[in-house]
Design a protein around this motif. Structure first.
Motif, PDB file in Angstrom:
ATOM      1  N   ILE A 117     -16.929 -76.366  59.125  1.00 36.78           N
ATOM      2  CA  ILE A 117     -18.195 -76.505  58.627  1.00 36.78           C
ATOM      3  C   ILE A 117     -18.879 -74.899  58.266  1.00 36.78           C
ATOM      4  CG2 ILE A 117     -20.765 -76.978  59.410  1.00 36.78           C
ATOM      5  CD1 ILE A 117     -19.857 -79.249  61.350  1.00 36.78           C
ATOM      6  N   ARG A 118     -18.525 -74.161  59.180  1.00 37.58           N
ATOM      7  CA  ARG A 118     -19.003 -72.896  59.027  1.00 37.58           C
ATOM      8  C   ARG A 118     -18.473 -72.095  57.784  1.00 37.58           C
ATOM      9  NH1 ARG A 118     -20.660 -74.634  63.960  1.00 37.58           N
ATOM     10  NH2 ARG A 118     -18.821 -73.758  65.375  1.00 37.58           N
ATOM     11  N   TYR A 177     -18.718 -84.560  65.744  1.00 36.85           N
ATOM     12  CA  TYR A 177     -19.073 -83.041  65.641  1.00 36.85           C
ATOM     13  C   TYR A 177     -18.159 -82.279  65.804  1.00 36.85           C
ATOM     14  CZ  TYR A 177     -21.761 -78.692  65.558  1.00 36.85           C
ATOM     15  OH  TYR A 177     -22.110 -77.593  65.415  1.00 36.85           O
ATOM     16  N   LYS A 230     -33.127 -78.317  64.998  1.00 42.09           N
ATOM     17  CA  LYS A 230     -33.412 -79.360  63.568  1.00 42.09           C
ATOM     18  C   LYS A 230     -34.936 -79.659  63.795  1.00 42.09           C
ATOM     19  CE  LYS A 230     -28.984 -79.280  63.108  1.00 42.09           C
ATOM     20  NZ  LYS A 230     -28.081 -78.394  63.857  1.00 42.09           N
ATOM     21  N   TYR A 255     -30.676 -84.537  67.000  1.00 42.99           N
ATOM     22  CA  TYR A 255     -31.629 -85.293  65.705  1.00 42.99           C
ATOM     23  C   TYR A 255     -32.479 -86.154  66.248  1.00 42.99           C
ATOM     24  CZ  TYR A 255     -27.981 -82.950  63.478  1.00 42.99           C
ATOM     25  OH  TYR A 255     -27.193 -81.837  62.910  1.00 42.99           O
ATOM     26  N   SER A 263     -23.254 -78.051  52.843  1.00 43.60           N
ATOM     27  CA  SER A 263     -22.182 -78.301  53.948  1.00 43.60           C
ATOM     28  C   SER A 263     -22.848 -78.207  55.311  1.00 43.60           C
ATOM     29  CB  SER A 263     -20.989 -77.297  53.593  1.00 43.60           C
ATOM     30  OG  SER A 263     -21.367 -76.017  53.776  1.00 43.60           O
ATOM     31  N   GLN A 264     -22.974 -76.909  55.519  1.00 41.87           N
ATOM     32  CA  GLN A 264     -23.350 -76.714  57.087  1.00 41.87           C
ATOM     33  C   GLN A 264     -24.911 -76.936  57.133  1.00 41.87           C
ATOM     34  OE1 GLN A 264     -23.541 -72.598  58.403  1.00 41.87           O
ATOM     35  NE2 GLN A 264     -23.774 -73.142  60.344  1.00 41.87           N
ATOM     36  N   GLY A 265     -25.173 -77.988  58.127  1.00 45.23           N
ATOM     37  CA  GLY A 265     -26.645 -78.565  58.299  1.00 45.23           C
ATOM     38  C   GLY A 265     -27.774 -77.640  58.552  1.00 45.23           C
ATOM     39  N   THR A 318     -25.190 -75.706  71.121  1.00 46.00           N
ATOM     40  CA  THR A 318     -23.743 -75.400  71.270  1.00 46.00           C
ATOM     41  C   THR A 318     -23.328 -74.950  72.626  1.00 46.00           C
ATOM     42  OG1 THR A 318     -23.591 -74.714  68.733  1.00 46.00           O
ATOM     43  CG2 THR A 318     -21.990 -73.782  69.866  1.00 46.00           C
ATOM     44  N   ASN A 339     -23.943 -87.088  64.069  1.00 48.19           N
ATOM     45  CA  ASN A 339     -23.426 -86.504  63.150  1.00 48.19           C
ATOM     46  C   ASN A 339     -21.917 -86.538  63.191  1.00 48.19           C
ATOM     47  OD1 ASN A 339     -22.744 -84.131  61.385  1.00 48.19           O
ATOM     48  ND2 ASN A 339     -23.293 -82.557  63.096  1.00 48.19           N
ATOM     49  N   ARG A 360     -18.842 -84.887  53.491  1.00 50.43           N
ATOM     50  CA  ARG A 360     -20.046 -85.266  54.005  1.00 50.43           C
ATOM     51  C   ARG A 360     -21.137 -84.076  53.482  1.00 50.43           C
ATOM     52  NH1 ARG A 360     -22.121 -82.161  59.762  1.00 50.43           N
ATOM     53  NH2 ARG A 360     -22.452 -80.683  58.062  1.00 50.43           N
ATOM     54  N   TYR A 370     -27.451 -86.236  57.546  1.00 50.15           N
ATOM     55  CA  TYR A 370     -26.065 -86.006  56.689  1.00 50.15           C
ATOM     56  C   TYR A 370     -25.705 -87.480  56.141  1.00 50.15           C
ATOM     57  CZ  TYR A 370     -25.717 -82.342  60.243  1.00 50.15           C
ATOM     58  OH  TYR A 370     -25.971 -81.237  60.791  1.00 50.15           O
TER      59      TYR A 370
HETATM   60  N1  GLN Z   1     -25.012 -78.984  63.014  1.00 48.27           N
HETATM   61  C1  GLN Z   1     -24.764 -78.309  61.835  1.00 48.27           C
HETATM   62  C2  GLN Z   1     -23.612 -79.161  60.987  1.00 48.27           C
HETATM   63  O1  GLN Z   1     -23.105 -80.014  61.462  1.00 48.27           O
HETATM   64  C3  GLN Z   1     -24.086 -76.942  62.006  1.00 48.27           C
HETATM   65  C4  GLN Z   1     -24.281 -76.490  63.280  1.00 48.27           C
HETATM   66  C5  GLN Z   1     -23.620 -75.228  63.553  1.00 48.27           C
HETATM   67  O2  GLN Z   1     -22.884 -74.563  62.711  1.00 48.27           O
HETATM   68  N2  GLN Z   1     -23.758 -74.662  64.730  1.00 48.27           N
HETATM   69  O3  GLN Z   1     -23.508 -78.776  59.842  1.00 48.27           O
END
Ligand code: GLN
Length: 391
Positions: free
Chosen positions: A16-17, A121, A232, A201, A32-34, A97, A170, A362, A317
């Motif tokens: 994601i990151r 996730y 969020k 969420y 992409s990254q939420g 996290t 997610n 996604r 998402y």
């Molecule tokens: N929850 C976000 C996602 O799924 C990202 C969270 C994160 O990068 N720490 O995109």
């Protein structure tokens, strides 16, 4: 030189990151990254200014500032319908996290088994590995993302010590039903297991769906470790404020782990976030309305483009099925192409599934209306661009 630790062999960096970094490199619209591209409520910004002037600037109480915990207890007690003592039942963490990692480390010994629904996730896999626990994956089956009750029972029968429950989910946007949560509770009680929830969420649920807190199910308060965050709910993902709510005996363990992992969440940010925790119900109703409008705009746009997806019941998402269009070997290659040639970033769905699954990508829609319109405009050209690629 000695080799680095073996645990590094069992997971990669966050996909994601990673997608955010690639999106930035090509100046793509980042779905992409939420995280939102709009500001938090004004009350939080003002409170942050004030915290900058007046402090605190030094360590807070390791478990979280008293004011933060008191406001959080008041808010969550009403929502979750359980008693929450701010001194005994709350730990403030650096984002959910840390909350999730801390929860898994508090519950699991090496080799303990942890049930994870797939798709999931991506942090949960790493949480289990870093705690030396062994994940057992139970599929949420597309296209409706329901689980097979027998399969879940079999996972508990293997001696699982805990289950991780992301609700609303997610990446698939599933909101677990009363019946599903009752079933999960019954199994947790029958097999004497814990449930670690990720409920970040909780305020982003689309009617008629409703968020139900597992901790409120009969017999579950003592065995549920409820993790969530302010990221969020108040659009402050960069503030890294999360928390755990659980029974005193569990929170005492979590406090020990947290004490040595991070010492504490940022003091001025905890202070400023109190302005969010003090907001009234209208704020949460408005948040739902805001996300309902974004969801509608984005899904209608996908419909027009002719992309099929599972309509999310909660979270922000949407998993889009690209199997009819993908000329590449993997969804990752598809996403790289989408960033470079179309200018929109998504996360390859395989990042969320245990078993190889390249059918989905996604997107998230936590963006301003104009950003979503621009992204849809770009996406409307993706089929043409794919044709050029083939010719
Ligand atoms: N929850 C976000 C996602 O799924 C990202 C969270 C994160 O990068 N720490 O995109």
């Amino acid at each position: 030189m000695h080799k680095l630790a073996k645990r590094l062999d069992h997971f990669s960096d966050s996909v994601i990151r990673r997608m955010t970094r690639i999106a930035n490199q090509y100046q793509a619209i980042n779905l992409s990254q939420g995280f939102p591209d709009f500001d938090p409520p004004q009350a939080l910004i003002e409170a942050l200014k004030q915290a900058a002037q007046q402090g605190p600037h030094q360590y807070e109480i390791t478990w979280g500032s008293r004011e933060f915990r008191q406001l959080l207890a008041k808010k969550q007690q009403r929502l979750m319908n359980i008693e929450i003592d701010p001194e005994e039942n709350i730990l403030v963490t650096c984002g959910s996290t840390e909350a999730m990692m801390c929860a898994v480390m508090t519950i699991c010994d090496p080799k303990d088994k942890v049930i994870i629904f797939s798709p999931f996730y991506e942090n949960y896999g790493a949480d289990a590995i870093l705690s030396d626990a062994t994940p057992i994956y139970v599929p949420l089956k597309p296209p409706t993302f329901e689980f097979d009750k027998q399969e879940l029972r079999q996972a508990f029968e293997q001696g699982a010590k805990a289950l991780i429950l992301c609700n609303p989910s997610n990446p698939c946007g599933k909101v677990f039903t009363q019946d599903e949560l009752e079933y999960i509770s019954q199994l947790a009680i029958e097999f004497d297991a814990y449930v670690i929830t990720d409920e970040v969420y909780e305020h982003i649920v689309y009617p008629p769906y409703q968020h139900l807190y597992l901790a409120n199910f009969p017999g579950m308060q003592q065995r549920t470790i409820s993790c969530s965050s302010l990221s969020k709910t108040y659009s402050i993902t960069g503030w890294r404020l999360g928390y755990i709510i659980a029974d005193k005996s569990i929170i005492d363990g979590c406090k020990m782990i947290h004490d040595f992992l991070t010492v504490g969440a940022a003091a001025p940010l905890q202070k400023a976030a109190c302005a969010g925790l003090a907001l009234t119900d209208d704020y949460y109703a408005q948040l739902t309305q805001t996300y309902m409008a974004k969801r509608q705009l984005f899904l209608q746009g996908l419909d027009k483009i002719g992309l099929s997806y599972y309509p999310p019941q909660g979270a922000y998402y949407v998993l889009v099925d690209i199997s009819a269009f993908n000329p590449f070997k993997t969804d990752f290659e598809f996403c790289e192409w989408l960033i470079k040639e179309v200018g929109v970033a998504a996360v390859p769905g395989s990042a969320f599934f245990k078993h190889p699954e390249y059918r989905y990508i996604r997107f998230h829609f936590a963006k301003q209306q104009q950003t979503l319109i621009d992204a849809l405009e770009r996406l409307s050209k993706f089929k043409e661009k794919l044709l050029c690629l083939k010719n």
